[in-house]
Write a protein that holds these residues in place. Structure first.
Motif, short mmCIF file in Angstrom:
data_model
loop_
_atom_site.label_atom_id
_atom_site.label_comp_id
_atom_site.label_asym_id
_atom_site.label_seq_id
_atom_site.Cartn_x
_atom_site.Cartn_y
_atom_site.Cartn_z
N ARG A 161 -48.85 -1.84 76.72
CA ARG A 161 -47.61 -2.08 77.47
C ARG A 161 -47.84 -3.23 78.45
N PRO A 162 -46.85 -4.08 78.63
CA PRO A 162 -47.02 -5.15 79.63
C PRO A 162 -47.01 -4.56 81.04
N GLY A 163 -47.66 -5.28 81.96
CA GLY A 163 -47.65 -4.87 83.36
C GLY A 163 -46.24 -4.93 83.94
N TYR A 164 -46.11 -4.45 85.16
CA TYR A 164 -44.80 -4.40 85.82
C TYR A 164 -44.25 -5.81 86.01
N PRO A 165 -42.99 -6.05 85.67
CA PRO A 165 -42.44 -7.42 85.64
C PRO A 165 -41.99 -7.95 87.01
N PRO A 168 -40.84 1.99 87.27
CA PRO A 168 -42.27 1.67 87.20
C PRO A 168 -43.00 2.55 86.18
N ASP A 169 -43.93 1.94 85.47
CA ASP A 169 -44.81 2.65 84.55
C ASP A 169 -46.06 2.98 85.37
N TRP A 170 -46.06 4.14 86.03
CA TRP A 170 -47.14 4.49 86.95
C TRP A 170 -48.47 4.60 86.23
N LEU A 171 -49.50 4.06 86.86
CA LEU A 171 -50.85 4.18 86.30
C LEU A 171 -51.31 5.62 86.42
N ARG A 172 -52.16 6.04 85.47
CA ARG A 172 -52.70 7.39 85.53
C ARG A 172 -54.14 7.40 85.01
N SER A 173 -54.84 8.45 85.33
CA SER A 173 -56.23 8.58 84.89
C SER A 173 -56.30 8.46 83.38
N GLY A 174 -57.30 7.73 82.91
CA GLY A 174 -57.46 7.52 81.48
C GLY A 174 -56.85 6.24 80.97
N ASP A 175 -56.05 5.56 81.80
CA ASP A 175 -55.50 4.27 81.38
C ASP A 175 -56.60 3.22 81.35
N VAL A 176 -56.36 2.19 80.56
CA VAL A 176 -57.26 1.04 80.51
C VAL A 176 -56.42 -0.19 80.82
N LEU A 177 -56.86 -0.98 81.80
CA LEU A 177 -56.18 -2.23 82.13
C LEU A 177 -56.91 -3.37 81.46
N PHE A 178 -56.17 -4.20 80.74
CA PHE A 178 -56.75 -5.35 80.06
C PHE A 178 -56.17 -6.62 80.66
N GLN A 182 -50.06 -9.76 84.62
CA GLN A 182 -51.19 -10.41 83.94
C GLN A 182 -52.00 -9.41 83.11
N PHE A 183 -51.67 -8.14 83.23
CA PHE A 183 -52.39 -7.08 82.51
C PHE A 183 -51.56 -6.54 81.35
N TYR A 184 -52.27 -5.96 80.41
CA TYR A 184 -51.67 -4.99 79.49
C TYR A 184 -52.21 -3.64 79.91
N LEU A 185 -51.34 -2.67 79.96
CA LEU A 185 -51.72 -1.29 80.23
C LEU A 185 -51.92 -0.62 78.87
N LEU A 186 -53.15 -0.18 78.62
CA LEU A 186 -53.47 0.46 77.35
C LEU A 186 -53.54 1.97 77.55
N ARG A 187 -52.79 2.69 76.73
CA ARG A 187 -52.83 4.16 76.74
C ARG A 187 -53.24 4.63 75.36
N VAL A 188 -54.33 5.35 75.31
CA VAL A 188 -54.84 5.86 74.04
C VAL A 188 -53.90 6.94 73.53
#
Length: 195
Positions: A18-22, A65-75, A99-105
């Motif tokens: 997912r793209p970071g917050y715009p 907002p797509d709130w960050l949570r434990s287990g996320d990976v920021l790229f 500038q990030f992609y938020l990766l959720r497994v």
């Protein structure tokens, strides 16, 4: 480690990007703002996220907002350092910058910490270097990130790799602390000689 029981997939098969917050333009600091923003300067693959240094602000638009949570990976998708940071714990209501992609497994085939480790390793880094676009400021498109070939060993081997990475990181921190301590001792010895 043997190479048996390793399956291959593309990153997009096992994780959502997912793209970071715009935010439009610069991120403005708002004391007491309702969201904290992880920017590139706050994220390091070795140290993790410096949560205490985040800027607080208010939402920039209508997007929830797509709130960050434990287990996320920021790229980090923009710039000359395309690295990943695994979020072990997220202490605040935080989002990541664009500038990030938020990766959720998705599913249970891949440990998030393993994914972050692999994204920072040689094969993935070479893939990003060859796939980056732009001349002054390079970037990795989402389709390129999702197409990354990803070796997936069984969960036990992934956990072993994650444990080895954690141990190596702690050893490096201890070694650096020992070096700093020795330098401080030598400085004190030198001062003692002058006095």
């Amino acid at each position: 480690m043997s190479n048996d029981a390793v399956t291959m997939a593309q990153l997009g098969d096992v994780a959502e990007a997912r793209p970071g917050y715009p935010f439009r333009g610069a991120i403005k600091s708002v004391p007491g703002g309702e969201l904290a923003v992880v920017q590139i300067k706050n994220a390091d693959p070795e140290q993790g996220v410096d949560w205490g240094a985040l800027v607080s602000t208010t939402p920039a638009g209508r997007k929830s907002p797509d709130w960050l949570r434990s287990g996320d990976v920021l790229f980090i998708a923009r710039g000359n350092r395309n690295v990943a940071v695994h979020l072990d714990q997220v202490p605040a209501r935080a989002v990541c910058a664009p500038q990030f992609y938020l990766l959720r497994v998705r599913g249970d085939l891949v440990l998030p910490a393993y994914l972050a480790w692999y994204l920072n390793e040689g094969p993935a880094q070479r893939y990003f270097e060859q796939s980056a676009e732009g001349s002054v400021v390079t970037s990795i498109r989402r389709q390129i990130l999702e197409a990354l070939p990803l070796p997936i060993p069984d969960l036990q081997r992934q956990q072993l790799i994650v444990n080895l990475v954690d141990t190596a990181r702690r050893e490096k921190q201890l070694t650096e602390q020992l070096i700093r301590n020795r330098e401080q001792q030598l400085t004190l010895v030198a001062r003692g000689l002058i006095q």
